[in-house]
Motif scaffolding. Structure first.
Motif, PDB file in Angstrom:
ATOM      1  N   LYS A 242       6.565   0.758   7.801  1.00 52.70           N
ATOM      2  CA  LYS A 242       6.810   1.456   6.906  1.00 52.70           C
ATOM      3  C   LYS A 242       8.094   1.395   6.039  1.00 52.70           C
ATOM      4  O   LYS A 242       9.092   1.345   7.055  1.00 52.70           O
ATOM      5  CB  LYS A 242       6.574   2.839   7.729  1.00 52.70           C
ATOM      6  CG  LYS A 242       5.351   3.338   8.352  1.00 52.70           C
ATOM      7  CD  LYS A 242       4.300   3.369   7.648  1.00 52.70           C
ATOM      8  CE  LYS A 242       2.727   3.519   8.392  1.00 52.70           C
ATOM      9  NZ  LYS A 242       1.596   3.159   7.877  1.00 52.70           N
ATOM     10  N   MET A 243       7.912   1.270   4.870  1.00 53.19           N
ATOM     11  CA  MET A 243       9.343   1.133   4.189  1.00 53.19           C
ATOM     12  C   MET A 243       9.557   2.297   2.975  1.00 53.19           C
ATOM     13  O   MET A 243       8.865   2.739   2.351  1.00 53.19           O
ATOM     14  CB  MET A 243       9.149  -0.414   3.362  1.00 53.19           C
ATOM     15  CG  MET A 243       9.168  -1.468   4.404  1.00 53.19           C
ATOM     16  SD  MET A 243       8.531  -2.839   3.386  1.00 53.19           S
ATOM     17  CE  MET A 243       9.806  -3.471   2.858  1.00 53.19           C
ATOM     18  N   VAL A 244      10.899   2.573   2.998  1.00 50.21           N
ATOM     19  CA  VAL A 244      11.135   3.659   2.112  1.00 50.21           C
ATOM     20  C   VAL A 244      11.858   2.805   0.862  1.00 50.21           C
ATOM     21  O   VAL A 244      12.672   1.988   0.650  1.00 50.21           O
ATOM     22  CB  VAL A 244      12.149   4.547   2.675  1.00 50.21           C
ATOM     23  CG1 VAL A 244      12.593   5.777   1.437  1.00 50.21           C
ATOM     24  CG2 VAL A 244      11.777   5.159   4.022  1.00 50.21           C
TER      25      VAL A 244
ATOM     26  N   ILE B  36       0.779  -1.362   0.079  1.00 47.34           N
ATOM     27  CA  ILE B  36       0.129  -0.126   0.012  1.00 47.34           C
ATOM     28  C   ILE B  36       0.939   1.015   0.007  1.00 47.34           C
ATOM     29  O   ILE B  36       1.682   1.344   0.956  1.00 47.34           O
ATOM     30  CB  ILE B  36      -0.849   0.177   1.231  1.00 47.34           C
ATOM     31  CG1 ILE B  36      -1.964  -1.202   1.294  1.00 47.34           C
ATOM     32  CG2 ILE B  36      -1.736   1.289   1.049  1.00 47.34           C
ATOM     33  CD1 ILE B  36      -2.739  -1.287   0.164  1.00 47.34           C
ATOM     34  N   VAL B  37       0.994   1.973  -1.075  1.00 45.31           N
ATOM     35  CA  VAL B  37       1.756   3.018  -1.220  1.00 45.31           C
ATOM     36  C   VAL B  37       1.116   4.290  -0.481  1.00 45.31           C
ATOM     37  O   VAL B  37      -0.040   4.606  -0.674  1.00 45.31           O
ATOM     38  CB  VAL B  37       1.998   3.429  -2.827  1.00 45.31           C
ATOM     39  CG1 VAL B  37       2.902   4.928  -2.921  1.00 45.31           C
ATOM     40  CG2 VAL B  37       2.665   2.642  -3.709  1.00 45.31           C
ATOM     41  N   GLU B  38       1.866   4.938   0.489  1.00 43.40           N
ATOM     42  CA  GLU B  38       1.309   5.843   1.422  1.00 43.40           C
ATOM     43  C   GLU B  38       1.860   7.632   1.151  1.00 43.40           C
ATOM     44  O   GLU B  38       0.865   8.478   1.059  1.00 43.40           O
ATOM     45  CB  GLU B  38       1.690   5.610   2.865  1.00 43.40           C
ATOM     46  CG  GLU B  38       0.805   4.355   3.206  1.00 43.40           C
ATOM     47  CD  GLU B  38       1.054   3.950   4.583  1.00 43.40           C
ATOM     48  OE1 GLU B  38       1.916   4.703   5.355  1.00 43.40           O
ATOM     49  OE2 GLU B  38       0.846   3.064   4.901  1.00 43.40           O
TER      50      GLU B  38
ATOM     51  N   ASP C 175       0.204  -7.133   4.151  1.00 50.46           N
ATOM     52  CA  ASP C 175      -0.023  -7.993   5.251  1.00 50.46           C
ATOM     53  C   ASP C 175       0.614  -7.386   6.714  1.00 50.46           C
ATOM     54  O   ASP C 175       0.776  -8.047   7.676  1.00 50.46           O
ATOM     55  CB  ASP C 175       0.546  -9.523   5.154  1.00 50.46           C
ATOM     56  CG  ASP C 175       2.105  -9.597   4.721  1.00 50.46           C
ATOM     57  OD1 ASP C 175       2.543  -8.464   4.727  1.00 50.46           O
ATOM     58  OD2 ASP C 175       2.591 -10.405   4.406  1.00 50.46           O
ATOM     59  N   ASN C 176       1.076  -6.167   6.360  1.00 48.47           N
ATOM     60  CA  ASN C 176       1.830  -5.732   7.421  1.00 48.47           C
ATOM     61  C   ASN C 176       1.656  -3.918   7.497  1.00 48.47           C
ATOM     62  O   ASN C 176       2.796  -3.515   7.343  1.00 48.47           O
ATOM     63  CB  ASN C 176       3.137  -5.824   8.077  1.00 48.47           C
ATOM     64  CG  ASN C 176       3.808  -5.483   9.204  1.00 48.47           C
ATOM     65  OD1 ASN C 176       2.859  -4.853   9.999  1.00 48.47           O
ATOM     66  ND2 ASN C 176       5.008  -5.766   9.621  1.00 48.47           N
TER      67      ASN C 176
END
Length: 476
Positions: A201-203, A177-179, A196-197
């Motif tokens: 938050k990943m960059v 999911i891109v935020e 699923d998580n």
């Protein structure tokens, strides 16, 4: 210079959105009307406004909701999110671009009125648009990412280079999911969460250019791998990013909380803490080999539990060492190096000390207290290995020197890379004038007259030519 008042078209219809481009801006009012000021863009869509706002009519009685635009001289494109019927929105564009920024299809390079982009609005619902230079990204209501425009250097993360003339799904993020999104000149940045998580938050950095790597957040070696066009920046996994900004070969990431990006900087792949079971260990890693050459590794939490029973000398690092178990480290007998346990010590121990070199060049020695080492400090991002000693060194004794290239891979570049681009339209070089009086004026006049909007296009054409022909300037 001071701020000046700009009178809105109707005091009873307040502004709810604004987008500023180069020499123009657009506003949206609460009632859904769209206005523009700045003839530079408005002339392209058959309007002139002088210093006042001009109303931009939208087809089919569409109601404007949000507005976006590029902010360079050329290409000059604007987007408007419109409501075409109750609950039904579409993304429209106007302006001119030969690289696909309009998104209306390969046959549309200029649009003098706002028209719908070439996509299925019954299946795709755009909610945000991100555009600055020559490529555009858009986010859907279900967190998927689309891109169109220039894809040189894979700046949209799409494998096939070349211009994209309509919104194209960036399939890499199908399981995310891109935020948050930001587009730069030659790359883009994204914050996304696995489906699923959602709390993680990943960059990610989008784009790849061999030999150019700093603003992508990768190494020179990683820049050569053209199979990976979107890079997960694991350095930030222990933090909570909430904002990204991509510029002209620059990248910025903002985080919540009081942790620094340098804290817990390392992800030590292939390690498992023998105390807590954490795997892989992140942040500070303590390790040593016993007399049977068995490797013992501890996370920061594991270290705190057993630090009082550790050997007098162990190793510590915040920077990942690949294939740690196969590396050879100095053999140390603490009885030969440290003062006796019953001797009076006037300082608080343990201390963390480096004794390192790179080839024949010794590195500056560091000595930190336990608190200093475990807190963030200026050396956190450097590939360093510390000796952790529980007592002072005996008089005349020193720790063995370790050669860093034995543990970390060296890159060709180090330090700062600075690019200086003289602006000949601003100042004349008197030395050049003195040496070449006859030719200087001709050169100067030619440079000044060269259209600014062509600078980047010329650079991109040169870069593409060099890449396509595999040119090598190392020997020139």
């Amino acid at each position: 210079y001071t701020f000046t008042e700009k009178k809105i078209p109707n005091d009873d219809d307040p502004v709810v959105d604004v987008a500023a481009g180069r020499f123009f801006h657009l506003i949206v009012t609460k009632s859904g009307k769209l206005y523009g000021a700045g003839n530079y863009f408005l002339k392209d869509i058959k309007l002139e406004c002088g210093k006042k706002y001009a109303k931009i009519d939208l087809a089919k009685g569409a109601k404007a909701l949000k507005v976006y635009c590029t902010n360079v001289e050329k290409p000059c494109v604007a987007y408007v999110m419109v409501e075409v019927s109750k609950g039904k929105t579409e993304l429209w564009s106007a302006g001119e671009s030969s690289k696909g920024l309009l998104g209306q299809g390969e046959n549309t390079k200029k649009s003098q009125s706002f028209a719908k982009l070439d996509y299925d609005s019954d299946k795709v619902n755009f909610v945000e648009v991100f555009s600055k230079y020559d490529h555009t990204l858009a986010l859907t209501d279900d967190g998927q990412l689309y891109g169109w425009g220039c894809n040189i250097q894979h700046r949209m993360g799409i494998k096939k280079e070349g211009d994209k003339f309509k919104p194209t799904l960036i399939s890499f993020f199908k399981d995310y999911i891109v935020e948050k999104v930001s587009v730069g000149m030659s790359h883009s940045l994204v914050i996304a969460s696995p489906k699923d998580n959602r709390s993680k938050k990943m960059v990610f950095s989008l784009g790849k250019e061999e030999g150019v790597f700093s603003h992508y957040g990768i190494t020179e070696e990683e820049s050569k791998n053209m199979e990976i066009l979107i890079t997960h920046l694991k350095t930030f996994d222990h933090l909570e990013p909430y904002l990204v900004e991509a510029g002209n070969r620059t990248s910025f990431v903002a985080f919540k909380g009081d942790k620094l990006p340098s804290s817990e900087v390392g992800v030590h792949e292939g390690t498992k803490c023998e105390v807590t079971g954490e795997s892989p260990i992140q942040g500070i890693l303590h390790f040593y080999k016993d007399e049977q050459k068995k490797l013992h590794v501890m996370s920061e939490a594991g270290y705190k539990k057993i630090k009082d029973v550790l050997p007098g000398v162990v190793f510590a690092t915040k920077y990942p060492i690949k294939n740690l178990e196969s590396k050879k480290f100095p053999k140390i007998k603490e009885i030969d190096l440290l003062v006796n346990k019953d001797e009076t010590v006037h300082e608080t121990y343990p201390h963390y000390i480096t004794n390192l070199k790179v080839g024949d060049k010794p590195l500056t020695r560091l000595e930190l207290t336990e608190t200093e080492f475990h807190n963030s400090n200026t050396s956190d991002l450097d590939p360093l290995i510390f000796y952790r000693i529980s007592r002072p060194l005996s008089k005349g004794k020193d720790l063995p020197v370790m050669n860093l290239p034995d543990y970390f891979k060296q890159t060709k570049q180090k330090g700062l890379t600075i690019e200086l681009s003289p602006d000949y339209s601003y100042i004349k070089n008197e030395k050049i004038i003195e040496k070449a009086k006859d030719t200087h004026k001709d050169i100067y006049d030619q440079v000044v007259k060269f259209p600014l909007q062509c600078d980047r296009e010329l650079l991109e054409a040169l870069e593409k030519h060099i890449k396509d022909n595999d040119l090598n300037f190392d020997e020139t």
